[in-house]
Design a protein around this motif. Structure first.
Motif, PDB file in Angstrom:
ATOM      1  N   SER A  97     -15.223   4.066  10.215  1.00 34.01           N
ATOM      2  CA  SER A  97     -13.980   4.083   9.395  1.00 34.01           C
ATOM      3  C   SER A  97     -12.692   3.971  10.237  1.00 34.01           C
ATOM      4  N   SER A  98     -11.505   3.411   9.580  1.00 35.72           N
ATOM      5  CA  SER A  98     -10.739   3.411  10.320  1.00 35.72           C
ATOM      6  C   SER A  98      -9.479   3.741   9.567  1.00 35.72           C
ATOM      7  N   LYS A  99      -9.917   4.959   8.846  1.00 33.88           N
ATOM      8  CA  LYS A  99      -8.909   5.381   7.937  1.00 33.88           C
ATOM      9  C   LYS A  99      -8.010   6.605   8.576  1.00 33.88           C
ATOM     10  N   GLY A 100      -6.637   6.348   8.636  1.00 35.26           N
ATOM     11  CA  GLY A 100      -5.822   7.456   8.985  1.00 35.26           C
ATOM     12  C   GLY A 100      -5.124   7.807   7.942  1.00 35.26           C
ATOM     13  N   ALA A 101      -3.984   8.611   8.273  1.00 30.58           N
ATOM     14  CA  ALA A 101      -3.140   9.145   7.160  1.00 30.58           C
ATOM     15  C   ALA A 101      -2.289   7.921   6.660  1.00 30.58           C
ATOM     16  N   ILE A 102      -1.821   8.143   5.310  1.00 28.30           N
ATOM     17  CA  ILE A 102      -1.137   7.102   4.612  1.00 28.30           C
ATOM     18  C   ILE A 102       0.163   6.812   5.180  1.00 28.30           C
ATOM     19  N   VAL A 103       0.642   5.567   5.185  1.00 28.45           N
ATOM     20  CA  VAL A 103       1.870   4.994   5.835  1.00 28.45           C
ATOM     21  C   VAL A 103       2.937   5.250   5.041  1.00 28.45           C
ATOM     22  N   GLU A 104       2.734   4.829   3.704  1.00 25.16           N
ATOM     23  CA  GLU A 104       3.805   4.910   2.719  1.00 25.16           C
ATOM     24  C   GLU A 104       2.946   4.963   1.632  1.00 25.16           C
ATOM     25  N   LYS A 105       3.574   5.302   0.418  1.00 24.41           N
ATOM     26  CA  LYS A 105       3.041   5.203  -0.925  1.00 24.41           C
ATOM     27  C   LYS A 105       4.161   4.323  -1.884  1.00 24.41           C
ATOM     28  N   VAL A 106       3.940   3.536  -2.569  1.00 22.70           N
ATOM     29  CA  VAL A 106       4.860   2.957  -3.576  1.00 22.70           C
ATOM     30  C   VAL A 106       4.959   3.826  -4.749  1.00 22.70           C
ATOM     31  N   GLN A 107       6.160   4.353  -5.065  1.00 22.45           N
ATOM     32  CA  GLN A 107       6.437   5.239  -6.188  1.00 22.45           C
ATOM     33  C   GLN A 107       6.850   4.676  -7.320  1.00 22.45           C
ATOM     34  N   THR A 108       7.842   3.470  -7.442  1.00 17.00           N
ATOM     35  CA  THR A 108       8.242   2.755  -8.309  1.00 17.00           C
ATOM     36  C   THR A 108       8.304   1.026  -7.807  1.00 17.00           C
ATOM     37  N   VAL A 110      11.042  -0.233  -6.972  1.00 13.12           N
ATOM     38  CA  VAL A 110      12.166  -0.379  -6.287  1.00 13.12           C
ATOM     39  C   VAL A 110      11.925   0.858  -4.929  1.00 13.12           C
ATOM     40  N   TRP A 111      11.030   1.533  -5.266  1.00 14.78           N
ATOM     41  CA  TRP A 111      11.009   2.876  -4.163  1.00 14.78           C
ATOM     42  C   TRP A 111       9.870   2.959  -3.662  1.00 14.78           C
ATOM     43  N   THR A 112       9.837   2.807  -2.134  1.00 19.41           N
ATOM     44  CA  THR A 112       8.345   3.030  -1.454  1.00 19.41           C
ATOM     45  C   THR A 112       8.625   4.192  -0.649  1.00 19.41           C
ATOM     46  N   GLU A 113       8.028   5.228  -0.790  1.00 21.35           N
ATOM     47  CA  GLU A 113       8.133   6.430  -0.180  1.00 21.35           C
ATOM     48  C   GLU A 113       7.687   6.236   1.326  1.00 21.35           C
ATOM     49  N   PRO A 114       8.290   6.432   2.662  1.00 18.09           N
ATOM     50  CA  PRO A 114       7.780   6.583   3.924  1.00 18.09           C
ATOM     51  C   PRO A 114       6.882   7.952   3.822  1.00 18.09           C
ATOM     52  N   LEU A 115       5.699   7.892   4.299  1.00 21.09           N
ATOM     53  CA  LEU A 115       4.988   9.183   4.498  1.00 21.09           C
ATOM     54  C   LEU A 115       4.676   9.341   6.176  1.00 21.09           C
ATOM     55  N   PHE A 116       4.957   8.494   6.976  1.00 25.80           N
ATOM     56  CA  PHE A 116       4.944   8.701   8.458  1.00 25.80           C
ATOM     57  C   PHE A 116       3.621   8.981   8.795  1.00 25.80           C
ATOM     58  N   GLY A 117       2.470   8.391   7.995  1.00 26.17           N
ATOM     59  CA  GLY A 117       1.102   8.558   8.591  1.00 26.17           C
ATOM     60  C   GLY A 117       0.920   7.436   9.708  1.00 26.17           C
ATOM     61  N   GLU A 118      -0.272   7.479  10.309  1.00 21.66           N
ATOM     62  CA  GLU A 118      -0.529   6.489  11.363  1.00 21.66           C
ATOM     63  C   GLU A 118      -1.303   5.239  10.884  1.00 21.66           C
ATOM     64  N   GLY A 119      -1.726   5.294   9.631  1.00 25.01           N
ATOM     65  CA  GLY A 119      -2.478   4.114   8.916  1.00 25.01           C
ATOM     66  C   GLY A 119      -3.701   4.023   9.605  1.00 25.01           C
ATOM     67  N   ILE A 137      -5.628  -4.973  -5.732  1.00 21.73           N
ATOM     68  CA  ILE A 137      -5.558  -4.201  -4.492  1.00 21.73           C
ATOM     69  C   ILE A 137      -3.930  -4.417  -3.777  1.00 21.73           C
ATOM     70  N   PRO A 138      -3.659  -3.299  -3.560  1.00 27.72           N
ATOM     71  CA  PRO A 138      -2.224  -3.236  -2.745  1.00 27.72           C
ATOM     72  C   PRO A 138      -2.117  -4.051  -1.525  1.00 27.72           C
ATOM     73  N   PRO A 139      -1.079  -4.739  -1.482  1.00 32.29           N
ATOM     74  CA  PRO A 139      -1.049  -5.531  -0.154  1.00 32.29           C
ATOM     75  C   PRO A 139      -1.354  -4.885   1.083  1.00 32.29           C
ATOM     76  N   LYS A 140      -1.784  -5.560   2.158  1.00 29.75           N
ATOM     77  CA  LYS A 140      -1.998  -5.069   3.549  1.00 29.75           C
ATOM     78  C   LYS A 140      -0.452  -4.419   3.907  1.00 29.75           C
ATOM     79  N   THR A 141      -0.879  -3.268   4.628  1.00 24.36           N
ATOM     80  CA  THR A 141       0.318  -2.907   5.434  1.00 24.36           C
ATOM     81  C   THR A 141       0.543  -3.324   6.748  1.00 24.36           C
ATOM     82  N   PRO A 142       1.809  -3.366   7.549  1.00 19.05           N
ATOM     83  CA  PRO A 142       1.917  -3.868   8.649  1.00 19.05           C
ATOM     84  C   PRO A 142       0.805  -3.358   9.809  1.00 19.05           C
TER      85      PRO A 142
END
Length: 189
Positions: A97-108, A110-119, A137-142
């Motif tokens: 698995s390559s799961k790390g902590a969540i990088v960001e979460k889309v709240q609305t 117009v607002w994406t909350e940065p969660l500062f995980g490593e992804g 499926i949500p788009p790929k994160t950078p």
């Protein structure tokens, strides 16, 4: 010293048991009175329940995994788990698995909350997703895109490429087809 006195300990245990017995009797009495009430209610009037009770089918999705040789395997996945979790459950060899902590979460919208995980932390669990629910499926994160490029050749990455540990299953994905490419060597872990 008084904490170790056996007579006090016995008294405390008796109090706890008495409290539990009283709670049980209170619950049992309430249960009996509710049964009596429901019997009288059902005999005097008709009660109609319109709500459908949930079933296992409400939280399960059927997925088809296609291995590099073209063999297909249909498995059941649980809504809320990841594709990688489903592979592990059904012993489909997909890599670590390559799961790390969540990088960001889309709240609305117009607002994406940065969660500062490593992804994602590696790119071993690369899959290609098509069919039902693939567009939800949500788009790929950078970070996910960077891990795919770091572990796979450019000609092995497609628009449908995802890391299995980054795809959370939803009910919309019932019937989705997941292509599993040849595994990368991961002996160094």
């Amino acid at each position: 010293d008084y904490l170790l006195d056996p007579s006090l300990l016995f008294c405390c245990c008796c109090k706890i048991m008495a409290f539990r017995l009283a709670s049980y009797l209170r619950t049992r009495t309430m249960s009996l009175s509710m049964q009596t009430f429901s019997r009288s209610l059902s005999s005097s009037s008709v009660v109609k329940v319109d709500d459908k009770l949930p079933s296992a089918k409400d939280v399960c999705v059927q997925l088809t995994f296609v291995d590099p040789s073209g063999a297909r395997r249909q498995v059941t996945g649980l809504v809320g788990t990841t594709l990688h979790d489903t592979c592990v459950t059904h012993e489909i060899d997909i890599g670590p698995s390559s799961k790390g902590a969540i990088v960001e979460k889309v709240q609305t919208d117009v607002w994406t909350e940065p969660l500062f995980g490593e992804g994602p932390t590696s790119g071993f669990d690369h899959v290609l997703v098509t069919g039902n629910g693939a567009e939800t499926i949500p788009p790929k994160t950078p970070v996910e895109q960077r891990m795919l490029r770091a572990y796979w050749e450019e000609d092995e990455i497609y628009p449908e490429s995802r890391l299995a540990s980054m795809v959370d299953l939803t009910k919309d994905m019932d019937g989705m087809v997941v292509f599993v490419p040849d595994r990368l060597v991961d002996d160094f872990y």
